[in-house]
Design an enzyme around this catalytic site. Structure first.
Site, PDB file in Angstrom:
ATOM      1  N   ASN A  62       0.495   5.827   1.792  1.00 52.25           N
ATOM      2  CA  ASN A  62      -0.993   5.937   2.482  1.00 52.25           C
ATOM      3  C   ASN A  62      -0.334   5.596   3.526  1.00 52.25           C
ATOM      4  OD1 ASN A  62      -0.955   3.372   0.814  1.00 52.25           O
ATOM      5  ND2 ASN A  62      -2.674   2.653   1.428  1.00 52.25           N
ATOM      6  N   GLU A  64      -2.431   4.948   6.896  1.00 55.39           N
ATOM      7  CA  GLU A  64      -3.971   3.660   7.120  1.00 55.39           C
ATOM      8  C   GLU A  64      -3.848   4.706   8.614  1.00 55.39           C
ATOM      9  OE1 GLU A  64      -4.925   0.416   5.723  1.00 55.39           O
ATOM     10  OE2 GLU A  64      -5.245   1.079   3.813  1.00 55.39           O
ATOM     11  N   CYS A  73      -4.342   9.050   1.720  1.00 55.30           N
ATOM     12  CA  CYS A  73      -4.240   8.970   0.864  1.00 55.30           C
ATOM     13  C   CYS A  73      -2.894   9.557   0.343  1.00 55.30           C
ATOM     14  CB  CYS A  73      -4.991   8.824  -0.730  1.00 55.30           C
ATOM     15  SG  CYS A  73      -6.937   8.159   0.102  1.00 55.30           S
ATOM     16  N   GLU A  75      -1.795  10.452  -2.420  1.00 53.21           N
ATOM     17  CA  GLU A  75      -1.177  11.584  -3.200  1.00 53.21           C
ATOM     18  C   GLU A  75      -1.742  12.494  -1.693  1.00 53.21           C
ATOM     19  OE1 GLU A  75      -3.213   8.649  -3.458  1.00 53.21           O
ATOM     20  OE2 GLU A  75      -4.062   8.626  -5.890  1.00 53.21           O
ATOM     21  N   CYS A 109      -8.240   9.222  -6.125  1.00 54.15           N
ATOM     22  CA  CYS A 109     -10.262   8.705  -5.416  1.00 54.15           C
ATOM     23  C   CYS A 109     -10.298  10.206  -5.723  1.00 54.15           C
ATOM     24  CB  CYS A 109     -10.326   8.827  -4.305  1.00 54.15           C
ATOM     25  SG  CYS A 109      -9.190   9.234  -2.579  1.00 54.15           S
ATOM     26  N   CYS A 112      -9.038  13.146  -3.318  1.00 56.97           N
ATOM     27  CA  CYS A 112      -7.457  13.221  -4.132  1.00 56.97           C
ATOM     28  C   CYS A 112      -6.929  13.657  -5.162  1.00 56.97           C
ATOM     29  CB  CYS A 112      -6.446  12.468  -4.753  1.00 56.97           C
ATOM     30  SG  CYS A 112      -6.222  11.411  -2.743  1.00 56.97           S
TER      31      CYS A 112
END
Ligand code: THU
Length: 157
Positions: A62, A64, A73, A75, A109, A112
């Protein structure tokens, strides 16, 4: 009204030895790679790794941003890298790891999951997904589609 049911099958293990050696290596590298996460705001470190059909392992974390909605993310970092750099290579398997003491592996999530399904549909071959937890539990889903029942896809366009 007619009731309908969706059945999702997955497996759980505490033993990395249940997997082939290349997948054991993927799991180990993915766990290690969580160190690279750029997660200064959430401190929630996520890593994802995959094996291409040529045997190469790719990893992502990830990433940010101070503007929180910009966060990406692990993924999707990984899948964007794989799709843009290795368009001709199918993905054999994906592992996802969260570096936090939690009672169970963390599911990806919704964004993803949608991205996983897109990549799986594109390659026309199921991609197993492993959810790896810090406590050693590993869940295996046989396809990305199993993680997102009733998904939207190009079939509807
Ligand atoms: N995160 C992921 O990397 N993957 C997921 O599937 C869920 C959430 C990241 C995004 C953000 O950096 C942090 O975890 C907290 O939401």
């Amino acid at each position: 009204m007619e009731e309908k049911n969706i059945h999702i099958r997955y497996r759980s293990t505490q033993s990395i030895r249940d997997f082939d050696l290349d997948v054991q290596a993927l799991i180990a590298e993915t766990i290690q790679f969580a160190e690279q996460a750029y997660a200064p705001y959430s401190n929630f470190r996520v890593s994802a790794g995959l094996i291409l059909e040529n045997g190469q392992i790719l990893k992502g974390t990830n990433v940010e941003n101070a503007s929180y909605p910009v966060c990406i993310c692990a993924e999707r970092t990984l899948l964007s890298h794989a799709v843009s750099n290795y368009p001709a290579q199918k993905i054999k398997i994906i592992a996802i790891y969260v570096d936090k003491d939690l009672p169970a592996p963390v599911p990806p999530c919704g964004l993803c999951r949608q991205t996983l399904v897109e990549v799986e549909n594109r390659q026309k071959k199921a991609i197993p997904v492993l959810l790896v937890s810090k406590n050693g539990t590993i869940l295996q889903f046989d396809t990305c589609a199993d993680l997102l029942p009733l998904s939207f896809s190009a079939d509807f366009l």
